[in-house]
Design a protein around this motif. Structure first.
Motif, PDB file in Angstrom:
ATOM      1  N   PHE A 125      22.806  11.730 -35.719  1.00  0.00           N
ATOM      2  CA  PHE A 125      22.102  10.527 -35.275  1.00  0.00           C
ATOM      3  C   PHE A 125      22.333   9.381 -36.260  1.00  0.00           C
ATOM      4  CE2 PHE A 125      18.451   7.711 -35.003  1.00  0.00           C
ATOM      5  CZ  PHE A 125      18.246   7.575 -33.635  1.00  0.00           C
ATOM      6  N   ALA A 126      22.178   9.675 -37.548  1.00  0.00           N
ATOM      7  CA  ALA A 126      22.347   8.652 -38.583  1.00  0.00           C
ATOM      8  C   ALA A 126      23.755   8.071 -38.571  1.00  0.00           C
ATOM      9  CB  ALA A 126      22.030   9.242 -39.956  1.00  0.00           C
ATOM     10  N   MET A 127      24.753   8.931 -38.392  1.00  0.00           N
ATOM     11  CA  MET A 127      26.144   8.458 -38.363  1.00  0.00           C
ATOM     12  C   MET A 127      26.435   7.650 -37.106  1.00  0.00           C
ATOM     13  SD  MET A 127      28.350  11.559 -40.078  1.00  0.00           S
ATOM     14  CE  MET A 127      27.616  12.905 -39.156  1.00  0.00           C
ATOM     15  N   GLN A 128      25.901   8.096 -35.977  1.00  0.00           N
ATOM     16  CA  GLN A 128      26.158   7.414 -34.710  1.00  0.00           C
ATOM     17  C   GLN A 128      25.600   5.996 -34.695  1.00  0.00           C
ATOM     18  OE1 GLN A 128      24.750   9.530 -31.261  1.00  0.00           O
ATOM     19  NE2 GLN A 128      25.256   7.876 -29.852  1.00  0.00           N
ATOM     20  N   TYR A 129      24.411   5.836 -35.287  1.00  0.00           N
ATOM     21  CA  TYR A 129      23.747   4.535 -35.216  1.00  0.00           C
ATOM     22  C   TYR A 129      23.770   3.772 -36.536  1.00  0.00           C
ATOM     23  CZ  TYR A 129      22.059   6.332 -30.779  1.00  0.00           C
ATOM     24  OH  TYR A 129      21.987   6.843 -29.507  1.00  0.00           O
ATOM     25  N   ASP A 130      24.658   4.151 -37.443  1.00  0.00           N
ATOM     26  CA  ASP A 130      24.720   3.493 -38.745  1.00  0.00           C
ATOM     27  C   ASP A 130      25.103   2.026 -38.619  1.00  0.00           C
ATOM     28  OD1 ASP A 130      24.774   3.376 -41.644  1.00  0.00           O
ATOM     29  OD2 ASP A 130      26.954   3.308 -41.471  1.00  0.00           O
ATOM     30  N   ASP A 131      24.401   1.176 -39.378  1.00  0.00           N
ATOM     31  CA  ASP A 131      24.735  -0.247 -39.470  1.00  0.00           C
ATOM     32  C   ASP A 131      24.784  -0.934 -38.106  1.00  0.00           C
ATOM     33  OD1 ASP A 131      24.847  -1.796 -41.674  1.00  0.00           O
ATOM     34  OD2 ASP A 131      27.026  -1.824 -41.831  1.00  0.00           O
ATOM     35  N   SER A 132      23.803  -0.641 -37.264  1.00  0.00           N
ATOM     36  CA  SER A 132      23.643  -1.272 -35.943  1.00  0.00           C
ATOM     37  C   SER A 132      24.869  -1.156 -35.049  1.00  0.00           C
ATOM     38  CB  SER A 132      23.266  -2.749 -36.096  1.00  0.00           C
ATOM     39  OG  SER A 132      24.345  -3.536 -36.562  1.00  0.00           O
ATOM     40  N   LYS A 133      25.564  -0.017 -35.109  1.00  0.00           N
ATOM     41  CA  LYS A 133      26.685   0.188 -34.190  1.00  0.00           C
ATOM     42  C   LYS A 133      26.197   0.185 -32.753  1.00  0.00           C
ATOM     43  CE  LYS A 133      29.275   3.019 -37.485  1.00  0.00           C
ATOM     44  NZ  LYS A 133      29.631   4.378 -37.890  1.00  0.00           N
ATOM     45  N   ASP A 134      24.976   0.620 -32.571  1.00  0.00           N
ATOM     46  CA  ASP A 134      24.411   0.730 -31.223  1.00  0.00           C
ATOM     47  C   ASP A 134      22.887   0.675 -31.334  1.00  0.00           C
ATOM     48  OD1 ASP A 134      23.582   1.384 -28.703  1.00  0.00           O
ATOM     49  OD2 ASP A 134      24.768   3.220 -28.540  1.00  0.00           O
ATOM     50  N   TYR A 135      22.277  -0.264 -30.626  1.00  0.00           N
ATOM     51  CA  TYR A 135      20.822  -0.393 -30.678  1.00  0.00           C
ATOM     52  C   TYR A 135      20.127   0.605 -29.746  1.00  0.00           C
ATOM     53  CZ  TYR A 135      21.557  -4.814 -33.148  1.00  0.00           C
ATOM     54  OH  TYR A 135      21.918  -5.757 -34.063  1.00  0.00           O
ATOM     55  N   GLY A 136      20.898   1.367 -28.993  1.00  0.00           N
ATOM     56  CA  GLY A 136      20.321   2.311 -28.039  1.00  0.00           C
ATOM     57  C   GLY A 136      19.508   3.416 -28.684  1.00  0.00           C
ATOM     58  N   GLY A 137      19.693   3.620 -29.980  1.00  0.00           N
ATOM     59  CA  GLY A 137      18.981   4.702 -30.657  1.00  0.00           C
ATOM     60  C   GLY A 137      17.606   4.313 -31.182  1.00  0.00           C
ATOM     61  N   ILE A 138      17.263   3.032 -31.086  1.00  0.00           N
ATOM     62  CA  ILE A 138      16.006   2.563 -31.678  1.00  0.00           C
ATOM     63  C   ILE A 138      14.805   3.335 -31.155  1.00  0.00           C
ATOM     64  CG2 ILE A 138      14.396   0.600 -31.736  1.00  0.00           C
ATOM     65  CD1 ILE A 138      16.778  -1.238 -32.135  1.00  0.00           C
ATOM     66  N   ARG A 139      14.719   3.514 -29.853  1.00  0.00           N
ATOM     67  CA  ARG A 139      13.536   4.181 -29.293  1.00  0.00           C
ATOM     68  C   ARG A 139      13.521   5.682 -29.561  1.00  0.00           C
ATOM     69  NH1 ARG A 139      14.414   6.012 -23.804  1.00  0.00           N
ATOM     70  NH2 ARG A 139      16.585   5.711 -23.178  1.00  0.00           N
ATOM     71  N   HIS A 140      14.653   6.245 -30.006  1.00  0.00           N
ATOM     72  CA  HIS A 140      14.716   7.684 -30.289  1.00  0.00           C
ATOM     73  C   HIS A 140      14.570   7.984 -31.776  1.00  0.00           C
ATOM     74  CE1 HIS A 140      15.928   8.307 -26.166  1.00  0.00           C
ATOM     75  NE2 HIS A 140      16.969   7.506 -26.323  1.00  0.00           N
ATOM     76  N   ALA A 141      14.572   6.943 -32.606  1.00  0.00           N
ATOM     77  CA  ALA A 141      14.541   7.138 -34.056  1.00  0.00           C
ATOM     78  C   ALA A 141      13.134   7.488 -34.538  1.00  0.00           C
ATOM     79  CB  ALA A 141      15.036   5.874 -34.755  1.00  0.00           C
ATOM     80  N   ASP A 142      13.077   8.286 -35.603  1.00  0.00           N
ATOM     81  CA  ASP A 142      11.801   8.564 -36.270  1.00  0.00           C
ATOM     82  C   ASP A 142      11.418   7.400 -37.175  1.00  0.00           C
ATOM     83  OD1 ASP A 142      11.526  11.190 -35.188  1.00  0.00           O
ATOM     84  OD2 ASP A 142      12.995  11.904 -36.648  1.00  0.00           O
TER      85      ASP A 142
END
Length: 271
Positions: A125-142
């Motif tokens: 998860f951290a690698m996929q969404y590192d440095d705002s590559k994709d904002y789609g993970g915001i609602r799934h993040a802890d």
């Protein structure tokens, strides 16, 4: 161009390693994509139907669930996709020698427990969404870390991931709009990272020297620019009403501990 899909009914690391070992023999002509957790007929259908160029694709699979594996092979045959099951022959040969039926446990090769699985998932998860590559993970993040460039956002995300925490980081820059998704989540999940301006200038100048940055990029460590960025970041954090942590004199571990306490982290045992 060939795309190799590493397909698994577990996390897919074994299939991906085989796929990448194959791809590295053909320079940049091969792309590898990992497709984990294929555990149902619907998963198979969704995956196969999503392959845009079947004749330019191949599948390396470690699926051990027999019915799913057979259905995957059937669908590949229908679409003319070449498929190789790297575990099948090995399991079959061992079964014949031992005269014993295999257990067919997905992921057994890694002997994972729930905590280990959680850590791996958080790291991906951290690698996929590192440095705002994709904002789609915001609602799934802890937890979402926001801050200027060089405030240790990425290392913190990886440290937290090792604790099983899904952390996402978003760099703040005056020229880049703040994702609207940040305003629709609980502010307690957002952590703002700030730093002393002189320390930030020092860190950025060191980075420029290390990577031989061009003189045209000197603004990156310019004092006036840094102060402008810090003022912008401060306004954003106040607007979001999030907790702010000064990382100036803190080690990664210390900052991570404050973050974990802030989000009510209960702990995951280390192995």
């Amino acid at each position: 161009m060939l795309t190799i899909y590493a397909v698994s009914d577990s996390i897919g690391e074994t299939a991906e390693q085989v796929a990448r070992a194959t791809a590295c023999q053909f320079s940049e002509m091969v792309e590898v994509r990992r497709i984990p957790y294929i555990k149902s007929f619907e998963d198979v259908d969704d995956f196969i139907n999503g392959i845009e160029y079947p004749l330019e694709s191949m599948i390396v699979t470690t699926v051990v669930l027999v019915d799913i594996r057979e259905f995957l092979v059937e669908r590949c045959i229908e679409r003319g996709i070449r498929i190789i099951n790297v575990l099948g022959p090995c399991i079959g040969t061992a079964s014949r020698i031992l005269n014993k039926m295999p257990d067919y446990k997905p992921g057994a090769v890694w002997n994972m427990d729930s905590q280990y699985f959680k850590k791996i998932e958080a790291m991906e998860f951290a690698m996929q969404y590192d440095d705002s590559k994709d904002y789609g993970g915001i609602r799934h993040a802890d937890v979402i870390l926001i801050g200027l460039s060089r405030t240790s956002k990425t290392p913190l995300c990886m440290y937290l991931a090792n604790k099983g925490i899904k952390a996402l980081n978003i760099p703040l820059m005056p020229e880049v709009p703040i994702p609207e998704e940040l305003f629709s989540i609980d502010s307690k999940k957002i952590i703002g990272l700030t730093i002393d301006p002189m320390r930030l200038i020092e860190i950025r100048r060191h980075r420029m020297d290390k990577f031989n940055r061009l003189s045209s990029e000197i603004q990156y460590a310019n004092a006036e620019r840094v102060l402008q960025e810090l003022e912008f970041a401060d306004k954003v954090m106040k607007r979001l009403r999030c907790k702010i942590i000064d990382v100036t004199k803190r080690a990664i571990e210390d900052t991570a501990l404050l973050i974990m306490k802030s989000i009510g982290y209960n702990g995951v045992k280390d192995h």
